[in-house]
Design a protein around this motif. Structure first.
Motif, PDB file in Angstrom:
ATOM      1  N   ARG A  45       0.833  -1.217   0.000  1.00 32.24           N
ATOM      2  CA  ARG A  45       0.000   0.000   0.000  1.00 32.24           C
ATOM      3  C   ARG A  45       0.862   1.259   0.000  1.00 32.24           C
ATOM      4  O   ARG A  45       0.557   2.233  -0.689  1.00 32.24           O
ATOM      5  CB  ARG A  45      -0.932   0.007   1.206  1.00 32.24           C
ATOM      6  CG  ARG A  45      -2.160  -0.821   1.023  1.00 32.24           C
ATOM      7  CD  ARG A  45      -3.172  -0.564   2.156  1.00 32.24           C
ATOM      8  NE  ARG A  45      -4.075  -1.678   2.228  1.00 32.24           N
ATOM      9  CZ  ARG A  45      -3.849  -2.807   2.888  1.00 32.24           C
ATOM     10  NH1 ARG A  45      -2.733  -2.969   3.557  1.00 32.24           N
ATOM     11  NH2 ARG A  45      -4.717  -3.780   2.890  1.00 32.24           N
ATOM     12  N   LEU A  48       2.285   1.708  -3.456  1.00 27.02           N
ATOM     13  CA  LEU A  48       1.224   2.187  -4.355  1.00 27.02           C
ATOM     14  C   LEU A  48       0.972   3.674  -4.142  1.00 27.02           C
ATOM     15  O   LEU A  48       0.800   4.431  -5.102  1.00 27.02           O
ATOM     16  CB  LEU A  48      -0.066   1.394  -4.136  1.00 27.02           C
ATOM     17  CG  LEU A  48      -0.022  -0.072  -4.575  1.00 27.02           C
ATOM     18  CD1 LEU A  48      -1.241  -0.820  -4.054  1.00 27.02           C
ATOM     19  CD2 LEU A  48       0.090  -0.187  -6.089  1.00 27.02           C
ATOM     20  N   SER A  54      -2.751   2.270  -9.065  1.00 23.27           N
ATOM     21  CA  SER A  54      -3.638   1.252  -8.502  1.00 23.27           C
ATOM     22  C   SER A  54      -2.881  -0.069  -8.370  1.00 23.27           C
ATOM     23  O   SER A  54      -1.850  -0.263  -9.022  1.00 23.27           O
ATOM     24  CB  SER A  54      -4.845   1.055  -9.424  1.00 23.27           C
ATOM     25  OG  SER A  54      -4.434   0.397 -10.611  1.00 23.27           O
ATOM     26  N   ARG A  56      -3.505  -2.950  -9.638  1.00 26.77           N
ATOM     27  CA  ARG A  56      -3.378  -3.644 -10.927  1.00 26.77           C
ATOM     28  C   ARG A  56      -2.224  -3.064 -11.749  1.00 26.77           C
ATOM     29  O   ARG A  56      -1.543  -3.777 -12.485  1.00 26.77           O
ATOM     30  CB  ARG A  56      -4.697  -3.569 -11.704  1.00 26.77           C
ATOM     31  CG  ARG A  56      -4.663  -4.424 -12.966  1.00 26.77           C
ATOM     32  CD  ARG A  56      -6.016  -4.611 -13.606  1.00 26.77           C
ATOM     33  NE  ARG A  56      -6.714  -5.697 -12.939  1.00 26.77           N
ATOM     34  CZ  ARG A  56      -7.858  -5.555 -12.261  1.00 26.77           C
ATOM     35  NH1 ARG A  56      -8.434  -4.404 -12.172  1.00 26.77           N
ATOM     36  NH2 ARG A  56      -8.420  -6.582 -11.671  1.00 26.77           N
ATOM     37  N   GLU A  57      -1.980  -1.765 -11.604  1.00 27.66           N
ATOM     38  CA  GLU A  57      -0.892  -1.125 -12.352  1.00 27.66           C
ATOM     39  C   GLU A  57       0.487  -1.568 -11.859  1.00 27.66           C
ATOM     40  O   GLU A  57       1.482  -1.364 -12.553  1.00 27.66           O
ATOM     41  CB  GLU A  57      -1.004   0.397 -12.269  1.00 27.66           C
ATOM     42  CG  GLU A  57      -2.208   0.947 -13.018  1.00 27.66           C
ATOM     43  CD  GLU A  57      -2.392   2.427 -12.786  1.00 27.66           C
ATOM     44  OE1 GLU A  57      -2.033   3.211 -13.696  1.00 27.66           O
ATOM     45  OE2 GLU A  57      -2.871   2.799 -11.693  1.00 27.66           O
ATOM     46  N   ASP A  78      -9.229  -3.774  -4.584  1.00 25.22           N
ATOM     47  CA  ASP A  78      -7.803  -3.504  -4.395  1.00 25.22           C
ATOM     48  C   ASP A  78      -7.215  -4.486  -3.392  1.00 25.22           C
ATOM     49  O   ASP A  78      -6.101  -4.978  -3.575  1.00 25.22           O
ATOM     50  CB  ASP A  78      -7.589  -2.066  -3.906  1.00 25.22           C
ATOM     51  CG  ASP A  78      -7.794  -1.039  -5.021  1.00 25.22           C
ATOM     52  OD1 ASP A  78      -8.003  -1.431  -6.192  1.00 25.22           O
ATOM     53  OD2 ASP A  78      -7.728   0.163  -4.711  1.00 25.22           O
TER      54      ASP A  78
END
Length: 116
Positions: A45, A48, A54, A56-57, A78
């Motif tokens: 987290r 990110l 995100s 997924r990225e 997420d």
């Protein structure tokens, strides 16, 4: 002297190139072999947030495991995607460098120079 935490996979050419680039910058490097020392959900987290992307990225969407686990499903939360990265760390994009409260993905390796 700047200290850089590098989430590294020694088998990955981009990861090795990024490490070599950082070594040439005369910075202290804390190497985390993330396949052996899997980051926690809090670590992911934080990465990110620093990258402003995100979950997924941050994932390697072309990996077989991504398809096998149906991680392309847009209904996944997420939290589910972060858990997938923890359970299958191979899915985490690499390498990731963290320094000065910022993060960069070393694709291309020169991206990491922006955070030094």
């Amino acid at each position: 002297m700047t200290t850089v935490t590098l989430y590294h996979n020694p088998r990955c050419s981009k990861s090795r190139q990024t490490l070599a680039l950082l070594e040439a910058q005369n910075v202290q490097i804390d190497i985390v072999e993330y396949l052996k020392n899997v980051p926690s959900s809090d670590d992911i987290r934080a990465i990110l947030a620093m990258l402003a992307i995100s979950p997924r990225e941050l994932m390697r969407t072309k990996e077989t495991e991504y398809k096998e686990q149906n991680l392309g499903d847009v209904n996944l939360t997420d939290e589910q995607l972060i858990n997938a990265m923890i359970n299958t760390p191979k899915l985490i994009e690499r390498p990731i460098a963290i320094a000065n409260g910022k993060a960069a993905v070393g694709r291309p390796p020169e991206n990491v120079l922006a955070i030094l």
